[in-house]
Design a protein around this motif. Structure first.
Motif, PDB file in Angstrom:
ATOM      1  N   GLU A 179      -3.998   6.807  12.520  1.00 14.89           N
ATOM      2  CA  GLU A 179      -3.060   6.471  11.745  1.00 14.89           C
ATOM      3  C   GLU A 179      -2.738   7.567  10.665  1.00 14.89           C
ATOM      4  OE1 GLU A 179      -2.625   1.564  12.110  1.00 14.89           O
ATOM      5  OE2 GLU A 179      -4.514   2.490  11.063  1.00 14.89           O
ATOM      6  N   LEU A 180      -3.757   7.862  10.095  1.00 13.05           N
ATOM      7  CA  LEU A 180      -3.597   8.939   9.066  1.00 13.05           C
ATOM      8  C   LEU A 180      -2.952  10.212   9.612  1.00 13.05           C
ATOM      9  CD1 LEU A 180      -4.257   9.368   6.051  1.00 13.05           C
ATOM     10  CD2 LEU A 180      -6.501  10.260   6.746  1.00 13.05           C
ATOM     11  N   ALA A 181      -3.556  10.751  10.739  1.00 12.00           N
ATOM     12  CA  ALA A 181      -3.203  11.776  11.324  1.00 12.00           C
ATOM     13  C   ALA A 181      -1.953  11.774  11.923  1.00 12.00           C
ATOM     14  CB  ALA A 181      -3.950  12.099  12.509  1.00 12.00           C
ATOM     15  N   GLU A 182      -1.276  10.714  12.517  1.00 12.50           N
ATOM     16  CA  GLU A 182       0.046  10.429  12.835  1.00 12.50           C
ATOM     17  C   GLU A 182       0.850  10.250  11.827  1.00 12.50           C
ATOM     18  OE1 GLU A 182      -0.611   7.765  16.886  1.00 12.50           O
ATOM     19  OE2 GLU A 182      -0.452   6.810  14.997  1.00 12.50           O
ATOM     20  N   ALA A 183       0.536  10.016  10.944  1.00 13.43           N
ATOM     21  CA  ALA A 183       1.351   9.756   9.624  1.00 13.43           C
ATOM     22  C   ALA A 183       1.879  11.469   8.967  1.00 13.43           C
ATOM     23  CB  ALA A 183       0.914   8.946   8.307  1.00 13.43           C
ATOM     24  N   HIS A 184       0.737  12.007   9.030  1.00 12.41           N
ATOM     25  CA  HIS A 184       0.899  13.578   8.744  1.00 12.41           C
ATOM     26  C   HIS A 184       1.612  14.284   9.630  1.00 12.41           C
ATOM     27  CE1 HIS A 184      -1.977  12.415   5.286  1.00 12.41           C
ATOM     28  NE2 HIS A 184      -1.347  13.477   4.594  1.00 12.41           N
ATOM     29  N   ILE A 185       1.460  14.044  10.691  1.00 16.14           N
ATOM     30  CA  ILE A 185       2.078  14.695  11.910  1.00 16.14           C
ATOM     31  C   ILE A 185       3.581  14.773  11.765  1.00 16.14           C
ATOM     32  CG2 ILE A 185       2.600  15.138  14.410  1.00 16.14           C
ATOM     33  CD1 ILE A 185      -0.408  14.469  14.626  1.00 16.14           C
ATOM     34  N   ALA A 186       4.083  13.581  11.378  1.00 18.80           N
ATOM     35  CA  ALA A 186       5.362  13.078  11.158  1.00 18.80           C
ATOM     36  C   ALA A 186       5.911  13.718   9.936  1.00 18.80           C
ATOM     37  CB  ALA A 186       5.434  11.521  11.262  1.00 18.80           C
ATOM     38  N   ALA A 187       5.224  13.722   9.188  1.00 16.83           N
ATOM     39  CA  ALA A 187       5.387  14.585   7.704  1.00 16.83           C
ATOM     40  C   ALA A 187       5.635  15.977   7.803  1.00 16.83           C
ATOM     41  CB  ALA A 187       4.552  14.255   6.542  1.00 16.83           C
ATOM     42  N   MET A 188       4.637  16.596   8.625  1.00 23.00           N
ATOM     43  CA  MET A 188       4.916  18.136   9.054  1.00 23.00           C
ATOM     44  C   MET A 188       6.005  18.334   9.980  1.00 23.00           C
ATOM     45  SD  MET A 188       1.963  20.069  11.183  1.00 23.00           S
ATOM     46  CE  MET A 188       1.845  19.228  12.843  1.00 23.00           C
ATOM     47  N   VAL A 189       6.575  17.524  10.494  1.00 24.83           N
ATOM     48  CA  VAL A 189       7.638  17.775  11.545  1.00 24.83           C
ATOM     49  C   VAL A 189       9.026  17.763  10.410  1.00 24.83           C
ATOM     50  CG1 VAL A 189       9.354  16.625  13.346  1.00 24.83           C
ATOM     51  CG2 VAL A 189       6.787  17.014  13.825  1.00 24.83           C
ATOM     52  N   GLY A 204     -11.561  12.528   9.204  1.00 25.33           N
ATOM     53  CA  GLY A 204      -9.954  12.156   9.075  1.00 25.33           C
ATOM     54  C   GLY A 204      -9.247  12.825   8.322  1.00 25.33           C
ATOM     55  N   MET A 205      -9.543  13.562   7.469  1.00 27.01           N
ATOM     56  CA  MET A 205      -8.574  14.406   6.296  1.00 27.01           C
ATOM     57  C   MET A 205      -7.642  15.447   7.359  1.00 27.01           C
ATOM     58  SD  MET A 205      -9.229  12.800   3.959  1.00 27.01           S
ATOM     59  CE  MET A 205     -10.701  11.366   3.933  1.00 27.01           C
ATOM     60  N   MET A 238       0.735  -1.319   0.078  1.00 29.57           N
ATOM     61  CA  MET A 238       0.001   0.048  -0.030  1.00 29.57           C
ATOM     62  C   MET A 238       0.938   1.076  -0.059  1.00 29.57           C
ATOM     63  SD  MET A 238      -2.985   0.896   2.590  1.00 29.57           S
ATOM     64  CE  MET A 238      -2.140   1.501   3.896  1.00 29.57           C
ATOM     65  N   ALA A 239       0.252   2.149  -0.582  1.00 30.80           N
ATOM     66  CA  ALA A 239       1.047   3.683  -0.699  1.00 30.80           C
ATOM     67  C   ALA A 239       1.252   4.010   0.761  1.00 30.80           C
ATOM     68  CB  ALA A 239       0.397   4.431  -1.454  1.00 30.80           C
ATOM     69  N   ALA A 240       2.123   4.949   0.777  1.00 28.93           N
ATOM     70  CA  ALA A 240       2.475   5.684   2.308  1.00 28.93           C
ATOM     71  C   ALA A 240       1.138   6.356   2.523  1.00 28.93           C
ATOM     72  CB  ALA A 240       3.683   6.484   2.204  1.00 28.93           C
ATOM     73  N   LEU A 241       0.765   6.496   3.635  1.00 22.70           N
ATOM     74  CA  LEU A 241      -0.499   7.367   4.163  1.00 22.70           C
ATOM     75  C   LEU A 241      -0.376   8.600   3.391  1.00 22.70           C
ATOM     76  CD1 LEU A 241      -1.483   5.723   7.518  1.00 22.70           C
ATOM     77  CD2 LEU A 241      -2.476   5.122   5.404  1.00 22.70           C
ATOM     78  N   THR A 242       0.815   9.192   3.805  1.00 17.22           N
ATOM     79  CA  THR A 242       0.987  10.541   3.254  1.00 17.22           C
ATOM     80  C   THR A 242       0.665  10.724   1.655  1.00 17.22           C
ATOM     81  OG1 THR A 242       3.174  10.515   3.445  1.00 17.22           O
ATOM     82  CG2 THR A 242       2.100  11.331   5.186  1.00 17.22           C
ATOM     83  N   ASP A 243       0.782   9.871   1.049  1.00 17.53           N
ATOM     84  CA  ASP A 243       0.821   9.722  -0.444  1.00 17.53           C
ATOM     85  C   ASP A 243      -0.970   9.887  -0.810  1.00 17.53           C
ATOM     86  OD1 ASP A 243       3.386  10.199  -1.376  1.00 17.53           O
ATOM     87  OD2 ASP A 243       3.785   8.080  -1.385  1.00 17.53           O
ATOM     88  N   ARG A 270       3.623  16.484   0.767  1.00 19.04           N
ATOM     89  CA  ARG A 270       2.971  15.625   1.506  1.00 19.04           C
ATOM     90  C   ARG A 270       2.919  15.674   2.913  1.00 19.04           C
ATOM     91  NH1 ARG A 270       3.610  15.081  -4.020  1.00 19.04           N
ATOM     92  NH2 ARG A 270       2.634  13.120  -4.862  1.00 19.04           N
ATOM     93  N   ALA A 271       2.935  17.041   3.399  1.00 20.27           N
ATOM     94  CA  ALA A 271       2.772  17.447   4.872  1.00 20.27           C
ATOM     95  C   ALA A 271       1.480  17.723   5.209  1.00 20.27           C
ATOM     96  CB  ALA A 271       4.069  18.475   4.967  1.00 20.27           C
ATOM     97  N   ALA A 272       0.592  17.507   4.456  1.00 25.45           N
ATOM     98  CA  ALA A 272      -0.960  17.804   4.702  1.00 25.45           C
ATOM     99  C   ALA A 272      -1.517  17.158   3.492  1.00 25.45           C
ATOM    100  CB  ALA A 272      -1.213  19.160   4.691  1.00 25.45           C
ATOM    101  N   ILE A 273      -2.928  16.731   3.624  1.00 28.67           N
ATOM    102  CA  ILE A 273      -3.447  15.820   2.738  1.00 28.67           C
ATOM    103  C   ILE A 273      -4.212  16.934   1.578  1.00 28.67           C
ATOM    104  CG2 ILE A 273      -5.833  15.554   3.387  1.00 28.67           C
ATOM    105  CD1 ILE A 273      -5.725  12.762   2.657  1.00 28.67           C
ATOM    106  N   ALA A 274      -4.444  18.141   2.351  1.00 25.73           N
ATOM    107  CA  ALA A 274      -4.857  19.223   1.440  1.00 25.73           C
ATOM    108  C   ALA A 274      -4.688  20.697   2.344  1.00 25.73           C
ATOM    109  CB  ALA A 274      -6.432  19.040   1.142  1.00 25.73           C
TER     110      ALA A 274
END
Lengths: 493, 95
Positions: free
Chosen positions: A25-35, A72-73, A1-6, A169-173
């Protein structure tokens, strides 16, 4: 599966519905990407605890089978939107420390639709700029680089933090606002989709005002479908904004049929401006070929006042700004710099609180509204605005949408064009007329420049016909098959 | 039209932005360049054309003139740079 941030919003919605992953999990992946994306300086405020709490609420709704359209977005919010209890500075020192006691209508609607707030993102000060170089909190970097050249590029502006966060990819939108191109130009520079809806489609209540007759909020996403989903959640009549339209909000996603057979698409000849790079012209021609291949009919039209849109805008927008920004006086919120008298306190506060571009525009606005110059400048510009709107109205008697480039260039390097305000203003030559006429427009990534940077095409539609704009944008998106990725964050392999 | 230093000083005073004398000259040059570029609007014949003052073609809605909000003094004062006993405070304005 693609990375959640993709994932796009549509893909994440399906994944959440199928219980492949949780909103948490979706939020955690994006929080990590934001950091990880911190070097871009896109986020001004990170709200990870709030994101996790909102994601938990989404998970509970999904478990009950009551999922909302944006559940969840994880979104980045432009710092122009008031967010209750969360710092909102409009990228300016003059709003230092301001935590609004209320929520903007648009962000409130997004939270009601289940979206998750990751944080607030950087922008040109008071949305005045096309490069994110006028941010009081430092410039934002574009996640794209010219291949083999590590110099930082601008993300465009003013919604540059929004565009950079979504592209990285530090936010879905993200939310953006567009007064003269501030959603579409950064979307083009960062290789994402950016939509400015019709004036009045989204409430302006709780959005820090720049030019009230031009400002409009819109979605910044990685697909046209996501723009349709998110716009539906943002739009709608609001009694608190008397210019918001009392019209029903259509199901924009349902408009994405991919079918544009028989549509007439106007190609404005005046948009072939002098000195336009050959690659922009070539991209535009490819776009014309794509819509022709899809069965639409391109027809040449004339928007003869195009060259006067920018000068008219640079009277109207500063005039409205000088009036809107009068409220920053050091009394009720934000920065105060002491003075001996009340007037001196105002003058000191505003001198220290506003950056050079904001100051420049307030002064121009004050001048064109001052006694003796009002008719020559302000009234004249408003009359030219009428003629520009009439040009579009005449064009839309012959066609269903227009196709143009979004911007006259790809992203440029940080520091370029900084010493010539007019050169910077020319970035918005293709987008400003749309704001003056109050019409909807979308920028869709359509190709790469010779330097390997994204370029967008713009689709413009009739007032309140975002559905056709999205449908044509979707066809361009499919034909272009834009799959290039920015240099940052580095790919996984 | 070229703006001179005195005009720049005057509009800065109108806009309540303190402008050190050393910045008047460069700002006069910048603003003159922008206004010079804007003046191409003079080429457009606008005789008898209605000015467009709103982005919306809608009629402004009417509503009852009634209180719809209130009782939030402390919430509002929380962001004040200076407040005392439930009021915003400013430097003395009456001698």
């Amino acid at each position: 599966m693609a990375a959640l941030t993709d994932l796009t919003i549509a893909e994440a919605r399906d994944g959440l519905a199928a219980r492949k992953f949780s909103a948490r999990e979706l939020a955690e992946a994006h929080i990590a990407a934001m950091v990880r994306a911190r070097p871009l300086n896109a986020y001004l405020v990170e709200t990870p605890e709030r994101a996790l709490a909102m994601a938990a609420a989404s998970d509970a709704r999904i478990a009950r089978g009551e999922a909302l359209p944006m559940d969840g977005m994880p979104l980045a919010i432009k710092d122009l939107f008031c967010t209750e209890g969360v710092l909102t500075t409009a990228g300016s020192r003059i709003l230092a420390g301001f935590a609004p006691p209320y929520e903007s209508t648009v962000t409130g609607k997004l939270w009601q639709a289940g979206a998750v707030m990751l944080g607030k993102v950087n922008m040109d000060e008071f949305a005045m700029g096309s490069s994110n170089a006028t941010c009081a909190h430092g410039a934002v970097e574009n996640p794209w680089r010219r291949p083999g050249d590590n110099r930082p590029l601008v993300p465009g502006g003013s919604s540059g933090g929004s565009a950079a966060a979504v592209a990285a990819r530090a936010a879905i939108a993200a939310t953006g606002t567009d007064t003269g191109g501030s959603i579409r130009q950064p979307a083009s520079f960062c290789g994402i989709v950016g939509m400015k809806p019709t004036y009045g489609r989204c409430s302006r209540w709780g959005i820090v005002a720049f030019a009230s007759s031009l400002d409009q909020a819109g979605p910044m996403t990685r697909s046209v479908r996501d723009a349709a989903i998110m716009l539906k959640a943002m739009a709608g009549h609001d009694p608190k904004d008397s210019t918001s339209a009392p019209l029903p909000v259509p199901d924009f996603e349902a408009a994405l049929t991919g079918e544009i057979k028989g549509l007439r698409i106007g190609i404005p000849r005046e948009y072939r401006i002098e000195g336009m790079p050959a690659e922009i012209e070539a991209l535009w021609q490819r776009g014309i070929d794509w819509i022709k291949a899809a069965g639409a009919e391109p027809i040449e039209i004339s928007l003869k006042l195009t060259k006067y849109a920018l000068p008219a805008y640079y009277i109207i927008a500063p005039a409205e700004a000088s009036s809107n920004l009068a409220r920053y006086d050091g009394v009720r919120f934000g920065l105060r710099v002491p003075g001996q008298s009340l007037d001196e306190m105002y003058e000191n506060t505003r001198a220290e609180g506003f950056g050079p571009e904001v100051r420049r525009r307030i002064l121009i606005g004050t001048y064109v509204l001052s006694a003796g110059y009002y008719d020559a400048y302000y009234l004249k510009a408003q009359q030219v605005r009428t003629l520009i709107a009439r040009d579009f109205a005449a064009a839309f008697e012959r066609c269903d949408a227009l196709l143009t480039p979004t911007a006259p260039s790809a992203a440029f390097a940080l520091g370029e064009k900084q010493d010539d305000p007019i050169a910077m203003y020319l970035n918005d030559v293709f987008t400003v007329p749309v704001n003056l006429a109050g019409l909807p427009g979308i920028s869709v990534p359509a190709g790469l420049s010779a330097e390997g940077l994204p370029l967008g095409l713009q689709v413009i539609g009739r007032a309140f016909d975002e559905a056709t704009v999205l449908r044509v944008g979707g066809v361009i998106e499919s034909a272009a098959g834009f799959a290039a990725r920015p240099a940052l964050p580095p790919g996984d392999g | 039209m070229a703006l001179d230093k005195a005009t720049v000083a005057r509009i800065a005073a109108l806009a309540r932005i303190k402008l050190p004398p050393s910045e008047q000259e460069p700002l006069a040059r910048e603003l003159s360049a922008i206004l010079g570029w804007i003046e191409q609007l003079g080429e457009v014949d606008t005789a008898g054309i209605e000015p467009m003052s709103s982005g919306a073609a809608l009629r402004l809605p009417m509503r009852e003139d009634e209180i719809t909000d209130g009782d939030c003094r402390d919430k509002i004062l929380v962001n004040a740079p200076a407040a005392e006993r439930g009021f915003f405070t400013v430097p003395k304005v009456v001698e």
